[in-house]
Design a protein around this motif. Structure first.
Motif, PDB file in Angstrom:
ATOM      1  N   LEU A 296      -7.103   9.596  -6.260  1.00 53.41           N
ATOM      2  CA  LEU A 296      -6.223   8.541  -5.759  1.00 53.41           C
ATOM      3  C   LEU A 296      -7.027   7.288  -5.449  1.00 53.41           C
ATOM      4  O   LEU A 296      -8.180   7.371  -5.061  1.00 53.41           O
ATOM      5  N   PRO A 297      -6.417   6.124  -5.597  1.00 53.26           N
ATOM      6  CA  PRO A 297      -7.141   4.895  -5.255  1.00 53.26           C
ATOM      7  C   PRO A 297      -7.382   4.803  -3.749  1.00 53.26           C
ATOM      8  O   PRO A 297      -6.562   5.257  -2.954  1.00 53.26           O
TER       9      PRO A 297
ATOM     10  N   VAL B 177       0.855   4.142  -2.888  1.00 53.93           N
ATOM     11  CA  VAL B 177       0.619   5.552  -2.563  1.00 53.93           C
ATOM     12  C   VAL B 177       1.787   6.402  -3.045  1.00 53.93           C
ATOM     13  O   VAL B 177       1.594   7.442  -3.679  1.00 53.93           O
TER      14      VAL B 177
ATOM     15  N   ALA C   8       0.836  -1.199   0.000  1.00 55.59           N
ATOM     16  CA  ALA C   8       0.000   0.000   0.000  1.00 55.59           C
ATOM     17  C   ALA C   8       0.870   1.247   0.000  1.00 55.59           C
ATOM     18  O   ALA C   8       0.619   2.201  -0.740  1.00 55.59           O
TER      19      ALA C   8
ATOM     20  N   PRO D  46      -5.121   1.538  -1.041  1.00 52.05           N
ATOM     21  CA  PRO D  46      -3.855   1.724  -0.353  1.00 52.05           C
ATOM     22  C   PRO D  46      -3.979   2.644   0.859  1.00 52.05           C
ATOM     23  O   PRO D  46      -3.332   2.406   1.890  1.00 52.05           O
TER      24      PRO D  46
ATOM     25  N   PHE E 181      -7.126  -1.667  -7.899  1.00 52.60           N
ATOM     26  CA  PHE E 181      -6.697  -0.893  -6.731  1.00 52.60           C
ATOM     27  C   PHE E 181      -7.866  -0.330  -5.937  1.00 52.60           C
ATOM     28  O   PHE E 181      -7.679   0.174  -4.846  1.00 52.60           O
TER      29      PHE E 181
END
Lengths: 310, 482
Positions: free
Chosen positions: B290-291, A124, A120, B294, B168
């Motif tokens: 943004l996904p 990011v 993750a 995560p 994602f």
């Protein structure tokens, strides 16, 4: 659903890749073979040591290592990539060990927590610094063998193939040099320790070479397909033989067949080649599974006959 | 892209020192952080409300099921399942060429069941172990999924299908149908866990026992696997294929560090799951495109890290700190004991104990003894004379010193008289146990030993009256007791 498959054309699928399009497909197939060989050889030991899922973990956590290496060095260089991957691999091993020895968290949960968090973090980082890091998230998941066509050439071959070939060669040399040590530490760590073989060091060395193999394979096959490359050849070979040297040879054979099979499969189906190589490898595994099952059946029948006769 | 930079920068700063120049990225095209945060907290955006509801359901569902997953050491099953359902998602999409959540759920669940069956078939019929089988199934199913998605994306309808969002996760991509489906599966989970709790508890800790009681262990196991695959498939939309297993592992693992009882683990992990999911959605909302996945996982691992370090019972730092204070206490008690021995040697004169004598008894340099005496003074267990050479007990210090000596000598006596140890074998053992004997144990020992006055080496055992007496002459030699 007729347009799901591209129109079948035997010349395009079976002849062209070996004649007119050889410069493109030849390198892609060679690359697939090298990736699967290097991963499969290391993977044999992972399976023997029951660490298949540690391979899974490291293949995910190499991503933040790469991202950080990119951010520090600013561009894609081989030493930075290797350093990032090595760091990430060792940190992963350390974190898993730390979590499950220092708390009541069990080993399986420790693996899950570690690699999910690191992966993750990697995603990011890549998303936030997307403009800086030219490593897109798609590539992480699919892997793109066709990027090879765009790669620079040096010494007459694309640079990624050169690197992967080097890594595969190193893996082979290391296995030949440390064959005895790897064998004994994989099968009986206690005996190895009592004979002075330092199983801990071999474990770390294996983890380090695993990280390097994964990072070299990363761009071509992505974080998740590399797990298949690690496990499939070894698993297939170990269904067919109980001798480690034969298993190692068989996994190289598996790599070669699945690379060529994957090329044709990807042309028939019109899908990414890395995934097609894995699907071809899975089919081979299925065949090996059937063979080993039939052999077992045959053996029980023979022993039944013996029992009846006597 | 303004906010994420500020969120992630501290993390980067920890990782690398020269990240600052690397962090200077694209120009600002989105709205400001505060505006986005305001939009998030006022719930003015209907699609945001929907996404948030989805996250809450997701956290609840995964948290509840994850509790069992972690307790049963099946963490990596979730991982396998989440990767292996990918071809099912693609097949569900191919059903009618839209992202119909029900078709995708059915396709993915079928493929998920198939993958689990394959794992158990491989482990049953071959020499391969479970981990290799799981890794094999995980990655080869995933490869088939990638092949299918690659083929779908060449279709005219597939290109803009958003099927790649499954990789994602994008909470904002959820629509009403997805949420309904999530609500239904979460409701099923809730009902299942509430009504099947006793059976599930037995299944988690002692399956064979449950079977011997005639509980339907096989049914519960399979029902749970089915619900887990539902949870994975419905959560995938928001978290993504790769990271959905984290939602099954991280919240319950955190809860396990906080409590011991399964029902509390379940409740806590559901709460942590919801909080994690909402935080993830919040951060990803701030960064617009943004996904979500995560960020959810990072929020979860932040909570986990804090718990791992500071949990009251299980925390790593808490335990280190507790060990450290324990060590200090034992050292302090040993110094008090040495002072008591000196005072005893001089027949409990009213004078203090010189630091030099103390150093000789403890066989330590004077400098260290000075530190120890400073520590005693800080704890108000002793006072130092003006010239800094002599230590005097305070009443509290005297009480503690006599208690320790009494514990030591009583234990020695217990070992020689009742356990029949040789008198020369008991000292080391007593050195250790004197620091941990509780008040009740000491009383019981005294009763068992019939209120003794001297230890095996002939030294007087300080009794309760001496302990509570002032520093003045202790009444040794006469019968004392409780």
């Amino acid at each position: 659903m007729p347009d799901l498959l591209p129109p079948f054309d035997a010349h395009r699928v079976f002849v062209a890749p070996w004649t007119t399009d050889l410069p493109t497909y030849g390198w892609m197939t060679l690359m697939a073979f090298l990736v699967t060989t290097a991963c499969g050889l290391v993977g044999n030991y992972l399976i023997l040591r029951r660490m298949a899922l540690v391979g899974d973990a490291i293949s995910h956590s190499v991503l933040p290592g790469l991202a950080v290496a990119f951010l520090i060095s600013g561009k894609l260089t081989l030493p930075a990539m290797l350093a990032g991957a090595l760091g990430a691999g060792l940190i992963t091993t350390f974190l898993i060990e730390f979590l499950h020895t220092r708390s009541r968290i069990k080993a399986d949960a420790a693996i899950g927590i570690t690699f999910c968090s690191l992966f993750a973090l990697g995603v990011v980082l890549i998303n936030v610094f997307a403009s800086k890091v030219h490593l897109d998230a798609e590539c992480v998941l699919y892997g793109e063998l066709s990027h090879l066509a765009l790669a620079e050439h040096s010494l007459g071959m694309p640079v990624p193939v050169l690197v992967m070939g080097g890594v595969a060669l190193i893996v082979v040399v290391l296995i030949v040099l440390f064959y005895k040590e790897l064998l004994i530490t994989s099968f009986d760590a206690l005996l190895a320790g009592s004979q002075g073989f330092a199983p801990g060091k071999m474990h770390l060395a294996l983890m380090a070479s695993l990280s390097i193999v994964i990072v070299a394979a990363f761009e071509s096959v992505g974080a998740i397909l590399v797990i298949a490359m690690l496990i499939l050849p070894g698993a297939t070979a170990q269904l067919l033989s109980t001798r480690l040297p034969i298993c190692l040879v068989l996994s190289v054979l598996h790599a070669a067949v699945s690379a060529i099979g994957g090329l044709h499969l990807s042309l028939i189906l019109g899908c990414p080649m890395a995934a097609a190589v894995v699907v071809a490898g899975t089919l081979l595994f299925g065949v090996a599974w059937a063979i080993s099952w039939m052999r077992q059946r045959a053996r029980t029948i023979v022993s039944d006959i013996h029992a009846v006769v006597s | 892209m303004r906010f994420p930079k500020t969120v992630v920068l501290p993390v980067i700063w920890l990782l690398l020192t020269n990240a600052a120049h690397a962090a200077r990225i694209g120009d600002l095209t989105e709205t400001s952080i505060t505006e986005q945060a305001l939009r998030f907290f006022t719930f003015s955006d209907p699609s945001l409300r929907l996404a948030l509801l989805g996250c809450i359901l997701l956290g609840l569902n995964c948290g509840l099921l994850g509790g069992f997953v972690v307790v049963r050491r099946m963490s990596l099953v979730g991982d396998t399942l989440s990767h292996a359902v990918l071809p099912g998602v693609a097949l569900g999409f191919l059903w009618n060429h839209t992202k119909d959540p029900l078709a995708i759920l059915i396709g993915a669940t079928l493929v998920g069941c198939l993958s689990m069956l394959t794992v158990s078939a491989i482990t049953r019929t071959t020499r391969l172990k479970e981990d290799a089988a799981m890794g094999l199934v995980l990655s080869s199913f995933y490869a088939i999924g990638i092949c299918l998605i690659g083929m779908i994306q060449r279709l005219p309808s597939g290109n803009k299908s958003g099927i790649d969002k499954f990789l994602f996760g994008q909470a904002a991509a959820m629509n009403g149908h997805d949420i309904t489906l999530m609500a239904v599966t979460s409701g099923l989970t809730l009902l299942f866990v509430t009504f099947g709790y006793r059976g599930l508890l037995t299944l988690s800790f002692h399956r064979a026992f449950g079977e011997s009681l005639g509980l339907p262990m096989g049914f519960l196991h399979h029902a749970m696997m089915l619900l887990i695959s539902f949870a994975v498939v419905t959560a995938m939309q928001a978290v993504g294929v790769v990271l959905v297993s984290a939602m099954l592992i991280i919240p319950p693992a955190t809860a396990c560090l906080l409590t011991d009882r399964l029902h509390r683990v379940l409740i806590l992990s559901a709460i942590i799951g919801i909080a994690t999911a909402v935080f993830g959605a919040f951060f990803s909302f701030l960064g617009s495109n943004l996904p979500t996945g995560p960020f959810m996982v990072l929020a979860g691992s932040l909570v986990f890290t804090m718990t791992f370090l500071f949990s009251p019972k299980q925390g790593w730092l808490t335990r280190l700190w507790r060990q450290q204070t324990q060590k200090c206490r034992i050292e302090r008690e040993n110094t008090l004991k040495a002072m008591y021995h000196l005072a005893e040697r001089y027949g409990f004169r009213e004078e203090g104990i010189t630091l030099l004598e103390l150093a000789n008894t403890r066989r330590e340099p004077l400098e260290q003894i000075r530190q120890r005496s400073d520590d005693l003074i800080r704890q108000k267990l002793a006072t130092l004379t003006e010239d800094g050479s002599m230590l005097h007990f305070t009443p509290e210090g005297w009480r503690k010193a006599s208690a320790i000596v009494r514990n030591h000598r009583l234990w020695e006596l217990y070992l020689t008289n009742i356990m029949q140890y040789g008198a020369d074998h008991v000292h080391d053992d007593a050195e250790k146990i004197e620091h941990v004997l509780g008040e009740d144990t000491v009383r019981q020992l005294e009763r068992r030993l019939d209120f003794p006055q001297t230890d095996p080496h002939g030294k007087a055992i300080p009794g309760a009256r001496d302990i509570h007496a002032a520093i003045a002459k202790p009444n040794l030699g006469k019968p004392t007791g409780y």
